[in-house]
Design a protein around this motif. Structure first.
Motif, PDB file in Angstrom:
ATOM      1  N   ASN A   1       0.865  -1.175   0.000  1.00  0.00           N
ATOM      2  CA  ASN A   1       0.000   0.000   0.000  1.00  0.00           C
ATOM      3  C   ASN A   1       0.909   1.234   0.000  1.00  0.00           C
ATOM      4  O   ASN A   1       1.656   1.458   0.957  1.00  0.00           O
ATOM      5  CB  ASN A   1      -0.893   0.010   1.238  1.00  0.00           C
ATOM      6  CG  ASN A   1      -1.869  -1.147   1.252  1.00  0.00           C
ATOM      7  OD1 ASN A   1      -2.917  -1.091   0.629  1.00  0.00           O
ATOM      8  ND2 ASN A   1      -1.513  -2.211   1.963  1.00  0.00           N
TER       9      ASN A   1
ATOM     10  N   LYS B   1     -11.160   7.035  -2.193  1.00  0.00           N
ATOM     11  CA  LYS B   1      -9.807   7.526  -2.353  1.00  0.00           C
ATOM     12  C   LYS B   1      -9.747   9.048  -2.468  1.00  0.00           C
ATOM     13  O   LYS B   1      -8.714   9.642  -2.240  1.00  0.00           O
ATOM     14  CB  LYS B   1      -9.178   6.902  -3.601  1.00  0.00           C
ATOM     15  CG  LYS B   1      -8.843   5.432  -3.440  1.00  0.00           C
ATOM     16  CD  LYS B   1      -8.091   4.942  -4.654  1.00  0.00           C
ATOM     17  CE  LYS B   1      -7.673   3.482  -4.491  1.00  0.00           C
ATOM     18  NZ  LYS B   1      -6.899   2.986  -5.617  1.00  0.00           N
TER      19      LYS B   1
ATOM     20  N   GLN C   1      -2.340   4.576  -2.952  1.00  0.00           N
ATOM     21  CA  GLN C   1      -3.636   4.491  -2.301  1.00  0.00           C
ATOM     22  C   GLN C   1      -4.141   5.895  -1.952  1.00  0.00           C
ATOM     23  O   GLN C   1      -5.339   6.145  -1.941  1.00  0.00           O
ATOM     24  CB  GLN C   1      -3.521   3.669  -1.011  1.00  0.00           C
ATOM     25  CG  GLN C   1      -2.969   2.266  -1.183  1.00  0.00           C
ATOM     26  CD  GLN C   1      -3.894   1.390  -1.991  1.00  0.00           C
ATOM     27  OE1 GLN C   1      -3.620   1.107  -3.139  1.00  0.00           O
ATOM     28  NE2 GLN C   1      -4.993   0.995  -1.409  1.00  0.00           N
TER      29      GLN C   1
END
Length: 425
Positions: free
Chosen positions: A328, A422, A360
């Protein structure tokens, strides 16, 4: 069984009462912690310490039995007013004017000392990394116990009562162990029997069954089973945070101080809350370099400004060490918004096509002078990033000009959200 709590009580106080107090005044303590962060130095921003709580914010709720129906209340000492009268405002000093500073009596605030751990717990209570989704079995695997059947030995706390009872019943049935009801019925027959020969036969049968009951116990050690557990590797979410800071000549000491405060909060947040998060420090002028923590926060540097150099360094490090399918990836960039005019297109291409598709979440903090106006004309970098954000990419941008704005902005960027997406507005 006796349980002895041998945890150390901080400063000689009752740990249980202290934690109960912190839970009761949690909201007030959080506000006090936020205020205390505004004027601290970078090195001791989260070292705990003394905070002030208003007395009226610590009152405990209470229930009182009220009167039945509608009642009239007579206040003691009232000799001048009756129902319906308007009570005038009591005169104060200076002809009813508000009290000046230093006049009258007041009430001191409550001083409370938080340890470093308590301070960090309050500070990090409602923060998290967004979209921490990619999970793999890392090299240093975490293990969690899972059920793995039964065993004939183990800890008494793991005894499987249901399985043990079922096995004991199966054994008693297979060996024809007399039931208690049969023995009781046979005993009643003996008491009611009047024929001596039949009575002797029944007594002999009762004796045989009683001996058989002793030979076949209700629960035998062979019946006992224990729940068995095995350690199974637990998938761990691995993450990396890239900290990109502009240290060029256009960054004043005030701007660098704001950027370092933001990164220090971010560093403490990540190191405290997550075990599998790596932090990569990149600082740049017209050239970018990966540095250690000490150099990033306290090393001097100056020069021109090429933001693309930092993004290119981030791209190279991701390609060399962090596979986007397993990690991530997060980024946090701090700059005054100044950038070479010829570098704008390359910066936009790197961020739009190389960095954000692999991230991310990416946060951009633009620092300005304390007297600056957030509504003034935007910097070239702010205008560029604002256009990229409109394309629904995982990018958030914020403006910071004063010390007391650092914590609200940091909290806004990393607060827990239900149904996270996001993109943050």
């Amino acid at each position: 069984m006796h349980i002895v709590d041998r945890r150390l009580n901080p400063r000689g106080k009752s740990l249980e009462n202290r934690q109960r107090f912190l839970r009761r005044v949690k909201g007030t303590v959080q506000q006090a912690v936020k205020r205390s962060l505004q004027n601290r130095n970078i090195r001791d921003v989260l070292d705990g310490g003394e905070i002030s709580l208003p007395i009226d914010g610590m009152a405990e709720p209470s229930l009182r039995r009220g009167g039945d129906g509608i009642t009239d209340q007579i206040l003691p000492g009232n000799r001048a007013f009756v129902e319906g009268d308007i009570i005038p405002r009591p005169p104060g000093r200076n002809g009813g004017k508000p009290k000046e500073a230093g006049e009258g009596d007041g009430e001191d605030g409550f001083r409370f000392v938080l340890t470093r751990e308590e301070f960090l717990d309050v500070f990090l209570d409602d923060l998290e990394l967004p979209d921490l989704a990619k999970r793999r079995l890392s090299e240093t695997e975490e293990e969690s116990p899972i059920r793995a059947g039964y065993s004939v030995s183990g800890s008494p706390s793991n005894i499987a009562v249901g399985r043990t009872t079922r096995l004991a019943m199966m054994r008693r049935v297979a060996l024809h162990r007399p039931r208690a009801e049969e023995l009781e019925a046979l005993q009643r027959q003996i008491e009611e029997c009047k024929d001596d020969e039949s009575r002797l036969a029944l007594e002999a049968k009762l004796k045989s069954l009683t001996e058989k009951t002793r030979r076949i116990p209700y629960i035998d050690p062979l019946d006992v089973r224990y729940r068995r557990f095995e350690n199974e590797p637990k998938p761990v979410a691995k993450a990396v945070m890239f900290c990109l800071m502009d240290v060029s000549g256009s960054m004043s000491e005030h701007m660098k101080d704001l950027a370092k405060r933001f990164y220090l909060l971010l560093y403490l947040f990540l190191s405290k809350r997550y075990k599998k998060v790596e932090i990569v420090f990149i600082r740049h002028t017209d050239k970018a370099e990966e540095v250690d923590e000490e150099t990033f926060f306290y090393g001097p540097a100056t020069g021109g400004t090429l933001v693309s150099s930092a993004l290119a360094a981030m791209r190279a490090i991701i390609a060399a060490r962090f596979d986007p399918t397993e990690w991530n990836i997060y980024g946090a960039q701090a700059s005054d918004g100044d950038n070479s005019h010829s570098d704008g297109n390359l910066t936009g291409q790197l961020l739009r096509h190389e960095i954000l598709p692999q991230c991310q979440y990416f946060a951009y903090i633009e620092v300005g002078e304390e007297s600056g106006d957030s509504s003034a004309s935007r910097s070239p970098l702010w205008t560029l990033y604002q256009g990229i954000r409109s394309e629904l990419l995982p990018l958030s941008i914020r403006k910071v000009c004063r010390r007391n704005e650092i914590f609200p902005v940091f909290h806004d960027l990393f607060q827990k959200r239900d149904g996270q997406s996001k993109v943050t507005p």
